[in-house]
Design an enzyme around this catalytic site. Structure first.
Site, PDB file in Angstrom:
ATOM      1  N   ARG A 103      40.869  38.891  37.642  1.00 35.03           N
ATOM      2  CA  ARG A 103      40.939  40.193  36.960  1.00 35.03           C
ATOM      3  C   ARG A 103      42.222  40.852  37.431  1.00 35.03           C
ATOM      4  NH1 ARG A 103      36.542  44.931  36.112  1.00 35.03           N
ATOM      5  NH2 ARG A 103      35.999  43.427  34.505  1.00 35.03           N
ATOM      6  N   HIS A 130      39.491  40.895  27.304  1.00 33.19           N
ATOM      7  CA  HIS A 130      38.313  40.759  28.168  1.00 33.19           C
ATOM      8  C   HIS A 130      37.337  39.774  27.476  1.00 33.19           C
ATOM      9  CE1 HIS A 130      35.512  41.577  31.232  1.00 33.19           C
ATOM     10  NE2 HIS A 130      35.210  42.837  31.000  1.00 33.19           N
ATOM     11  N   GLN A 133      33.490  39.379  28.340  1.00 29.97           N
ATOM     12  CA  GLN A 133      32.687  40.504  27.842  1.00 29.97           C
ATOM     13  C   GLN A 133      32.345  40.294  26.369  1.00 29.97           C
ATOM     14  OE1 GLN A 133      31.697  43.494  29.659  1.00 29.97           O
ATOM     15  NE2 GLN A 133      30.350  43.502  27.894  1.00 29.97           N
ATOM     16  N   ASP A 221      34.294  52.169  24.197  1.00 29.22           N
ATOM     17  CA  ASP A 221      34.690  51.932  25.591  1.00 29.22           C
ATOM     18  C   ASP A 221      35.373  53.212  26.080  1.00 29.22           C
ATOM     19  OD1 ASP A 221      35.348  50.719  28.000  1.00 29.22           O
ATOM     20  OD2 ASP A 221      36.944  49.459  27.172  1.00 29.22           O
ATOM     21  N   CYS A 261      30.627  48.061  26.974  1.00 26.93           N
ATOM     22  CA  CYS A 261      30.805  47.070  28.051  1.00 26.93           C
ATOM     23  C   CYS A 261      30.456  47.652  29.415  1.00 26.93           C
ATOM     24  CB  CYS A 261      32.220  46.522  28.028  1.00 26.93           C
ATOM     25  SG  CYS A 261      33.493  47.763  28.325  1.00 26.93           S
ATOM     26  N   ARG A 289      26.199  39.123  30.595  1.00 29.98           N
ATOM     27  CA  ARG A 289      27.425  38.669  31.275  1.00 29.98           C
ATOM     28  C   ARG A 289      27.083  37.492  32.188  1.00 29.98           C
ATOM     29  NH1 ARG A 289      31.643  42.162  32.172  1.00 29.98           N
ATOM     30  NH2 ARG A 289      32.686  40.302  32.952  1.00 29.98           N
TER      31      ARG A 289
HETATM   32  N1  NVA Z   1      38.733  48.902  28.922  1.00 31.59           N
HETATM   33  C1  NVA Z   1      38.106  48.977  30.221  1.00 31.59           C
HETATM   34  C2  NVA Z   1      37.061  47.910  30.353  1.00 31.59           C
HETATM   35  C3  NVA Z   1      36.313  47.917  31.651  1.00 31.59           C
HETATM   36  C4  NVA Z   1      35.316  46.823  31.760  1.00 31.59           C
HETATM   37  C5  NVA Z   1      39.155  48.841  31.302  1.00 31.59           C
HETATM   38  O1  NVA Z   1      40.041  47.991  31.168  1.00 31.59           O
HETATM   39  O2  NVA Z   1      39.108  49.587  32.277  1.00 31.59           O
HETATM   40  N1   CP Z   2      32.192  45.422  31.802  1.00 35.51           N
HETATM   41  C1   CP Z   2      32.805  45.100  32.961  1.00 35.51           C
HETATM   42  O1   CP Z   2      33.666  44.223  32.993  1.00 35.51           O
HETATM   43  O2   CP Z   2      32.362  45.776  34.042  1.00 35.51           O
HETATM   44  P1   CP Z   2      33.015  45.797  35.504  1.00 35.51           P
HETATM   45  O3   CP Z   2      34.326  46.497  35.390  1.00 35.51           O
HETATM   46  O4   CP Z   2      32.023  46.515  36.346  1.00 35.51           O
HETATM   47  O5   CP Z   2      33.205  44.365  35.952  1.00 35.51           O
END
Ligand code: NVA
Ligand code: CP
Length: 302
Positions: A103, A130, A133, A221, A261, A289
């Site tokens: 990540r 992502h 997800q 989101d 998500c 997930r």
């Molecule tokens: N769009 C959000 C998704 C988190 C799971 C982010 O990138 O922070």
């Molecule tokens: N939806 C998701 O990826 O959650 P986290 O940021 O908690 O991993």
């Protein structure tokens, strides 16, 4: 040859549906408390340069349930955070572990990591995509609606990594997608044009109600993703009205389901009433997930 899971458009419908089939099987086996050690003795290295609750826990628990082991490695406590180049990290990790989940911010960095690693690399979120997800989201739709390819999907909010991933999913699976974003927050033009070349059925608007009318799957989101926190105040202004709320549900299909998500900012992109209400399937989605990622890991690392 090793395969990576970086972006949905790298995979065919048949391959992704095979992952859904395996997900169904692994979820049933876990619910029956039957052992399913498809990755016995294997190790996953999990590199995190951003925060996480679901991704970290579901990959780690998933690996354990598959009979393997997962290592949590954050940039603040590894040499990555002190500037060791990704190309060195890739080659070193390849000699210790059987797969990498990462990540981070830059999608190009993940592509470089995948290119230089001898082992499968899984994208656990970048600024651009992502995909894990999305697989969990679609599996949740399958569970609630069966024929997921014939639903109308609606995205309300930021043209972010999740919106880009929905565009990819619409391009690969061929379902109808409507995206409503504020002016200036549209999804990535490169992602949009690739989807167009693939024949995707996507409409873009700045009107949330237009996007939601008759839709069966509603999705949103946060207004400010990780890395954009300093824009929160400006975004609160720009995103006013880009919310899944009672008014949106009134124009959507009466049987619609609502995805998010998570983490959610209640009463910003979604009201507390909707996320806690009867249309919301967000906790099934979060659970999935685990099941979907086990299938992804088993497919790549077996
Ligand atoms: N769009 C959000 C998704 C988190 C799971 C982010 O990138 O922070
Ligand atoms: N939806 C998701 O990826 O959650 P986290 O940021 O908690 O991993």
């Amino acid at each position: 040859m090793k395969k990576d899971f970086l972006c949905l458009t790298d995979w065919t419908v048949a391959e992704l549906e095979a992952i859904f089939d395996l997900t169904r099987d692994l979820k049933a086996r876990q619910k029956r408390q039957e052992s399913h050690h498809l990755l016995k003795g294997k190790t996953l290295g999990m590199l995190f340069e951003k925060s996480s609750t679901r991704t970290r826990v579901s990959f780690e628990v998933g690996m354990y349930q598959l009979g393997g082991h997962a290592l949590f490695l954050s940039s603040s406590t590894t040499q990555m955070g002190r500037g060791e180049p990704i190309k060195d990290t890739a080659r070193v990790m390849s000699r210790y572990v059987d797969g990498i989940m990462i990540r981070t911010f830059s999608h190009a960095a993940v592509e470089e990591l995948a290119r230089l690693s001898d082992i499968p690399v899984i994208n656990g979120l970048t600024d651009s995509f992502h995909p894990c997800q999305l697989m969990a989201d679609l599996f949740t739709v399958i569970e609630h609606k069966q024929d997921y390819r014939n639903q109308t999907y609606c995205w309300i909010g930021d043209g972010n990594n999740m919106a880009n991933s929905w565009i990819n999913a619409a391009a690969v699976f061929g379902f109808e997608l409507r995206i409503a974003t504020p002016v200036g927050y549209e999804p990535d033009p490169g992602v949009r044009s690739r989807a167009e070349r693939m024949g995707a059925r996507i409409t873009y608007t700045n009107d949330p109600l237009q996007a939601a009318r008759g839709a069966q799957v509603l999705n949103t989101d946060v207004w400010a993703s990780m890395g954009r926190e300093q824009e929160q105040k400006a975004r609160e202004k720009a995103f006013t009205g880009f919310q899944i709320n009672r008014e949106v549900l009134e124009v959507a299909d009466p049987e619609c389901i609502v995805l998010h998500c998570l983490p959610a900012h209640r009463d910003e992109e979604i009201t507390d009433e909707v996320i806690e209400g009867p249309h919301s399937v967000v906790f099934d989605e979060a659970e999935n997930r685990l099941h979907v990622q086990k299938a992804i890991m088993a497919t790549l690392m077996k």
